[in-house]
Design an enzyme around this catalytic site. Structure first.
Site, mmCIF file in Angstrom:
data_model
loop_
_atom_site.group_PDB
_atom_site.id
_atom_site.type_symbol
_atom_site.label_atom_id
_atom_site.label_comp_id
_atom_site.label_asym_id
_atom_site.label_seq_id
_atom_site.Cartn_x
_atom_site.Cartn_y
_atom_site.Cartn_z
ATOM 1 N N HIS A 1 -7.370 -6.754 0.006
ATOM 2 C CA HIS A 1 -6.260 -5.793 0.079
ATOM 3 C C HIS A 1 -5.260 -6.110 1.187
ATOM 4 O O HIS A 1 -4.066 -5.890 1.031
ATOM 5 C CB HIS A 1 -6.848 -4.394 0.291
ATOM 6 C CG HIS A 1 -5.836 -3.297 0.370
ATOM 7 N ND1 HIS A 1 -4.986 -2.976 -0.668
ATOM 8 C CD2 HIS A 1 -5.537 -2.431 1.384
ATOM 9 C CE1 HIS A 1 -4.211 -1.959 -0.305
ATOM 10 N NE2 HIS A 1 -4.522 -1.618 0.924
ATOM 11 N N ASP B 1 0.833 -1.198 0.000
ATOM 12 C CA ASP B 1 0.000 0.000 0.000
ATOM 13 C C ASP B 1 0.879 1.264 0.000
ATOM 14 O O ASP B 1 1.733 1.414 -0.858
ATOM 15 C CB ASP B 1 -0.949 -0.078 1.206
ATOM 16 C CG ASP B 1 -2.041 0.959 1.208
ATOM 17 O OD1 ASP B 1 -3.019 0.804 0.439
ATOM 18 O OD2 ASP B 1 -1.925 1.941 1.963
#
Length: 300
Positions: free
Chosen positions: A271, A106
């Site tokens: 994610h 991320d």
């Protein structure tokens, strides 16, 4: 979490970072960088596995967790990925590591991308989790992407709008954003979640994380100034099969526009893949890094 890891604060380049680290002293150094709105705790399942074969260093990025939160400015330069990358280089130097491997997720992966461009001689190889390049993601924005990654467009709003709205209920915001991005499930351990929520309750952390996103135009400016220069080190990209990168972008195509040597695949995860599939992620990282460490040694 992180049994056997040393915890300390180490001076970066304008910010002192909280760091967890462990591993054999003669092993290759590996820095693991976390994402938003988390801390180095996200590596609690991956880092202990990797620390058997690598000197693992897990910092909280500037602005996050127990690391310093520098004062920003109108350009948001103190929270550019260039500034964050300089912290990591400085911390690794202070630990005696001139060259190292990187695993990143991320926002941390965006820091890693800039670090690899600004300091190519420092990075042996890197693994990036669930991102495509920042500039290309913004350029390729669709309604589907904007709806899924609404926080990208909310957090860049001028101070103090997002800070006030998040600050009214930081726990509620954190869970709304993260549980939603995990398809309504909770992939976080009790201890990690407690650390995330405690860290994010700090108004300074809320502001700093907004500044991280507001730095986007500065970051894109740095990308444009590279004039097409690519990452030279080997790159492994792994993304979530049940995430936005898979549904909205061609990750390999985009990374091959920004890096010379790219391999990768989608994994059956959302994610927060490092917390959902820690053994798989650790194994893939270890094999990729070992292969390229051996290649480098053979070429010397």
């Amino acid at each position: 979490m992180f049994e056997g890891f040393v915890e300390e604060r180490i001076e970066g380049d304008g910010a002192t970072l909280f760091v967890r680290r462990a591993g054999p002293k003669d092993a290759p150094p590996l820095v693991l960088l976390h994402g938003y709105p988390q801390t180095s705790a996200m590596w609690h399942g991956v880092a202990p596995i990797l620390a058997k074969s690598f000197q693992v260093v897990c910092p909280d990025l500037r602005g996050y967790g127990r690391s310093d939160k520098p004062v920003s400015d109108e350009t948001h330069l103190p929270y550019s990925k260039r500034a964050m990358a300089r912290d990591i280089v400085a911390v690794m130097e202070r630990l005696g590591h001139d060259r190292f491997l990187i695993g990143a997720h991320d926002r941390g992966a965006r820091v890693a991308h800039r670090l690899g461009l600004d300091h190519p001689d420092r990075v042996v190889a890197m693994t990036l989790l669930d991102i495509a390049p920042t500039r290309e993601m913004y350029a390729g924005t669709t309604r589907q992407f904007a709806e899924a990654y609404w926080h990208w467009f909310f957090l860049i709003q001028k101070h103090p709008l997002p800070e006030q709205m998040i600050g009214a209920d930081p726990v509620g915001f954190w869970k709304l954003k993260c549980i939603n991005q995990a398809r309504g499930q909770n992939p976080f351990s009790e201890q990690a979640l407690a650390e995330y929520l405690s860290a994010f309750a700090d108004p300074a952390a809320i502001h700093a994380s907004c500044e991280d996103y507001r730095a986007i135009m500065t970051d894109i400016g740095h990308d444009d100034a590279d004039q097409g220069r690519k990452l030279a080190m080997p790159l492994l990209v792994l993304w979530a099969q049940r995430g936005v990168i898979e549904s909205c972008f061609d990750a390999l195509k985009l990374w091959r526009q920004r890096a010379e040597l790219v391999d990768g695949s989608a994994l059956d995860a959302t994610h927060y893949m490092a917390e959902e599939l820690p053994e798989d992620i650790a194994t893939r990282m270890a094999e990729f890094f070992a292969r390229h460490m051996n290649t480098q040694e053979a070429g010397q």
